[in-house]
Design a protein around this motif. Structure first.
Motif, PDB file in Angstrom:
ATOM      1  N   TRP A 257      13.947  -8.580   7.571  1.00  0.00           N
ATOM      2  CA  TRP A 257      13.477  -7.859   9.000  1.00  0.00           C
ATOM      3  C   TRP A 257      12.363  -7.500   8.927  1.00  0.00           C
ATOM      4  O   TRP A 257      11.548  -7.268   7.859  1.00  0.00           O
ATOM      5  CB  TRP A 257      14.475  -6.471   9.023  1.00  0.00           C
ATOM      6  CG  TRP A 257      15.992  -6.973   9.212  1.00  0.00           C
ATOM      7  CD1 TRP A 257      16.699  -7.220   8.301  1.00  0.00           C
ATOM      8  CD2 TRP A 257      16.468  -7.263  10.524  1.00  0.00           C
ATOM      9  NE1 TRP A 257      18.006  -7.344   8.861  1.00  0.00           N
ATOM     10  CE2 TRP A 257      17.840  -7.287  10.459  1.00  0.00           C
ATOM     11  CE3 TRP A 257      16.054  -6.806  11.923  1.00  0.00           C
ATOM     12  CZ2 TRP A 257      18.752  -7.561  11.424  1.00  0.00           C
ATOM     13  CZ3 TRP A 257      16.807  -7.085  12.800  1.00  0.00           C
ATOM     14  CH2 TRP A 257      18.208  -7.399  12.467  1.00  0.00           C
ATOM     15  N   LYS A 258      11.736  -7.375  10.165  1.00  0.00           N
ATOM     16  CA  LYS A 258      10.280  -6.851  10.069  1.00  0.00           C
ATOM     17  C   LYS A 258      10.346  -5.847  11.134  1.00  0.00           C
ATOM     18  O   LYS A 258      10.785  -5.641  12.090  1.00  0.00           O
ATOM     19  CB  LYS A 258       9.450  -8.179  11.107  1.00  0.00           C
ATOM     20  CG  LYS A 258       7.794  -7.654  11.160  1.00  0.00           C
ATOM     21  CD  LYS A 258       6.974  -8.792  11.564  1.00  0.00           C
ATOM     22  CE  LYS A 258       7.459  -8.975  13.100  1.00  0.00           C
ATOM     23  NZ  LYS A 258       6.505 -10.262  13.564  1.00  0.00           N
ATOM     24  N   LEU A 259       9.455  -4.727  10.673  1.00  0.00           N
ATOM     25  CA  LEU A 259       9.764  -3.396  11.446  1.00  0.00           C
ATOM     26  C   LEU A 259       8.228  -2.998  11.780  1.00  0.00           C
ATOM     27  O   LEU A 259       7.307  -3.226  10.981  1.00  0.00           O
ATOM     28  CB  LEU A 259      10.083  -2.370  10.488  1.00  0.00           C
ATOM     29  CG  LEU A 259      11.518  -2.232  10.190  1.00  0.00           C
ATOM     30  CD1 LEU A 259      11.775  -3.215   8.695  1.00  0.00           C
ATOM     31  CD2 LEU A 259      12.016  -0.980   9.646  1.00  0.00           C
ATOM     32  N   GLN A 260       7.864  -2.751  13.190  1.00  0.00           N
ATOM     33  CA  GLN A 260       6.658  -1.960  13.444  1.00  0.00           C
ATOM     34  C   GLN A 260       6.891  -0.534  13.474  1.00  0.00           C
ATOM     35  O   GLN A 260       7.474   0.039  13.987  1.00  0.00           O
ATOM     36  CB  GLN A 260       6.497  -2.474  14.988  1.00  0.00           C
ATOM     37  CG  GLN A 260       6.217  -3.978  15.365  1.00  0.00           C
ATOM     38  CD  GLN A 260       4.968  -4.548  14.705  1.00  0.00           C
ATOM     39  OE1 GLN A 260       4.086  -3.715  14.286  1.00  0.00           O
ATOM     40  NE2 GLN A 260       4.789  -5.642  14.527  1.00  0.00           N
ATOM     41  N   VAL A 261       5.967  -0.116  12.648  1.00  0.00           N
ATOM     42  CA  VAL A 261       6.146   1.279  12.235  1.00  0.00           C
ATOM     43  C   VAL A 261       4.620   1.911  12.714  1.00  0.00           C
ATOM     44  O   VAL A 261       3.571   1.554  12.194  1.00  0.00           O
ATOM     45  CB  VAL A 261       6.070   1.722  10.770  1.00  0.00           C
ATOM     46  CG1 VAL A 261       6.133   3.253  10.464  1.00  0.00           C
ATOM     47  CG2 VAL A 261       7.632   0.987  10.137  1.00  0.00           C
ATOM     48  N   HIS A 262       4.697   3.312  13.592  1.00  0.00           N
ATOM     49  CA  HIS A 262       3.714   3.755  13.833  1.00  0.00           C
ATOM     50  C   HIS A 262       3.534   5.278  12.858  1.00  0.00           C
ATOM     51  O   HIS A 262       4.485   6.286  12.748  1.00  0.00           O
ATOM     52  CB  HIS A 262       3.714   4.287  15.226  1.00  0.00           C
ATOM     53  CG  HIS A 262       2.476   5.155  15.636  1.00  0.00           C
ATOM     54  ND1 HIS A 262       1.137   4.257  15.993  1.00  0.00           N
ATOM     55  CD2 HIS A 262       1.956   6.393  15.864  1.00  0.00           C
ATOM     56  CE1 HIS A 262       0.408   5.097  16.325  1.00  0.00           C
ATOM     57  NE2 HIS A 262       0.730   6.616  16.448  1.00  0.00           N
ATOM     58  N   GLU A 263       2.587   5.435  12.094  1.00  0.00           N
ATOM     59  CA  GLU A 263       2.632   6.717  11.010  1.00  0.00           C
ATOM     60  C   GLU A 263       1.225   7.269  10.942  1.00  0.00           C
ATOM     61  O   GLU A 263       0.287   6.446  10.704  1.00  0.00           O
ATOM     62  CB  GLU A 263       2.842   5.859   9.562  1.00  0.00           C
ATOM     63  CG  GLU A 263       2.966   6.949   8.784  1.00  0.00           C
ATOM     64  CD  GLU A 263       3.547   6.611   7.451  1.00  0.00           C
ATOM     65  OE1 GLU A 263       3.763   7.238   6.159  1.00  0.00           O
ATOM     66  OE2 GLU A 263       3.581   5.514   7.191  1.00  0.00           O
ATOM     67  N   HIS A 264       1.165   8.332  11.314  1.00  0.00           N
ATOM     68  CA  HIS A 264      -0.025   9.186  11.421  1.00  0.00           C
ATOM     69  C   HIS A 264      -1.153   8.551  12.240  1.00  0.00           C
ATOM     70  O   HIS A 264      -2.361   8.238  11.554  1.00  0.00           O
ATOM     71  CB  HIS A 264      -0.488   9.530   9.940  1.00  0.00           C
ATOM     72  CG  HIS A 264       0.521  10.081   9.064  1.00  0.00           C
ATOM     73  ND1 HIS A 264       1.002  11.452   9.530  1.00  0.00           N
ATOM     74  CD2 HIS A 264       1.508   9.779   7.937  1.00  0.00           C
ATOM     75  CE1 HIS A 264       2.109  11.845   8.673  1.00  0.00           C
ATOM     76  NE2 HIS A 264       2.114  10.857   7.870  1.00  0.00           N
TER      77      HIS A 264
END
Length: 461
Positions: A257-264
């Motif tokens: 799986w590929k996850l798009q993550v928005h962090e800080h």
């Protein structure tokens, strides 16, 4: 490859902890600034208040095993013996819930005719095969109308804050359905189960160490509240747990799986072999819809009951210390309070210097509009209800209101069929998993047990 756990509530924390303890590479993503989800403890003004769940029954091996693994087993605190008595508000006043069958027959919690009708449960038949009864239908068939309206409705209110006419008995109280299926009568089944348990205990050789550790079954928490467990889980995960990390997209790719993550403030891609969505159902819906709209629709059918928790604290000597665990209010009483926990009686360490702490619940599936009241109005409502139902006339010196607009998942009729459809749909997406209190158990013990089982299954792949 990494296993990605999305959601830092108790379910996600347990899955991640189980994986990490078995040597698997795991990352936990929590969108908010803190871990724990609905589980959390605050210390304010001499009071220790829980923002969500208040305690757990020490009868789940997975919970005790987790506490032991985290080195907090010795911090488990059992409820005060004074908390054993429980009350239901019915027929104009608080009445003690009988602790035994003989006490029930002589109590005033139900009219005589209703008590005799409960005895008639011995002659009840089984439900037709394949029928998903509501809790009310099941209760009326076994216990009669009045006992269902008073006792069964009060019990579900304390767990689900739901509508007894809509909740599925098979999904909410599966042990009752099992008793009926195996023994026809709930009373006969309970008697036979008790005899079998005693016989099993007697059959164990003296000093047998193969048996699982004996659990107290008592109402329990930790010193420092349930936050103690959350903090221990967070410590065990270390830098594998990320707060302020929001999953914005999910896609199936070759090998995982590929996850798009928005962090800080920054966006990044994360590759994972497995993804666990340990988030509330409505959050899962938003993540699943671009991937599989029919699956998202099924998850979106899970309703929630809003709940407001109103904490009221009183200085020593201003009001008598309440007796027992607390009280519940059946919906038929037409009151605005679901019930109240005598928090300082149950766990005296939660209120310093003899202070009194009430934890009041408002809203639920039948009166969701009350949760939208402003803080002053909710405090006034709780005070008015405590005065009318329990005779508490003192002015509180402490108040705190916590709202859960999407508070408790409702396992309404059709829930098990819905879960079967969700499980079948997930087969189309290898490596994608759902867990949390929306699916197969709303309690703290349920979430820990299900999280541990999922963690073990993933660790074995």
């Amino acid at each position: 490859m990494t296993v990605a756990v999305v959601g830092g509530g108790i379910s996600g924390l347990v899955v991640a902890h189980r994986l990490r303890s078995r040597g698997r590479d795991v990352v936990l993503l929590e969108a908010s600034a803190r871990l724990g989800g609905a589980v959390g403890t605050r210390v304010r003004g001499g009071y220790l208040v829980e923002q969500g769940p208040n305690s757990f029954l020490d009868r789940e091996p997975a919970t005790r095993e987790l506490a032991k693994a985290l080195s907090v087993e010795g911090r488990i605190r059992v409820a005060d013996p004074a908390a054993k008595r429980r009350y239901v508000y019915t027929q104009g006043r608080l009445r003690s819930v009988p602790a035994s069958p003989p006490a029930f027959l002589t109590s005033d919690i139900l009219p005589l005719g209703a008590r005799l009708r409960v005895l008639g449960e011995l002659f009840t038949g089984r439900a037709p095969q394949g029928v998903d009864e509501s809790l009310a239908q099941f209760g009326r068939r076994h216990l009669g109308r009045r006992a269902t309206e008073v006792l069964l409705d009060a019990v579900q209110t304390g767990i689900f804050a739901g509508d007894v006419e809509r909740l599925s008995v098979a999904a909410t109280f599966p042990p009752l359905v099992k008793l009926e299926r195996e023994h026809r009568s709930l009373i006969l089944g309970a008697i036979r189960a008790q005899k079998a348990q005693k016989a099993q205990q007697k059959a164990l050789p003296a000093g047998d160490t193969s048996a699982p550790p004996k659990l107290s079954g008592a109402l329990s928490t930790f010193d420092g509240g349930l936050q103690t467990l959350i903090d221990a889980l967070a410590t065990s995960l270390g830098d594998a747990a990320h707060t302020g990390a929001r999953l914005e997209g999910l896609a199936r790719v070759e090998g995982g799986w590929k996850l798009q993550v928005h962090e800080h403030g920054r966006s990044a891609e994360l590759a994972a072999s497995q993804v666990v969505l340990a988030v509330p159902a409505h959050v899962a819906v938003a993540l699943l819809r671009p991937l599989d709209a029919p699956l998202a629709d099924k998850v979106g059918e899970i309703a929630y009951a809003p709940v407001a928790v109103v904490q009221l604290g009183f200085e020593p000597g201003t009001t008598p210390a309440p007796d027992g665990f607390g009280f519940l209010v059946p919906s038929g009483e037409k009151r605005r309070l679901l019930g109240a926990i005598h928090a300082s009686t149950v766990f005296p360490f939660r209120a310093e210097g003899g202070r009194i702490l009430y934890t009041c619940m408002v809203g639920g599936a039948r009166q969701p509009e009350l949760v939208k009241l402003d803080e002053d109005a909710l405090v006034a409502l709780a005070r008015d209800e405590l005065r009318a139902l329990a005779g508490v006339t003192a002015t509180p010196s402490f108040r705190e209101v916590i709202r859960w607009p999407l508070g408790i998942p409702q396992y309404n009729v059709g829930h098990l069929e819905r879960m079967a459809a969700i499980d079948a749909a997930l087969q189309r997406w290898p490596g994608l998993h759902l867990t949390g209190n929306a699916y197969k158990g709303v309690g703290l013990n349920d979430c820990i047990r299900n999280g541990a089982q999922l963690g073990d299954a993933l660790a074995a792949t």
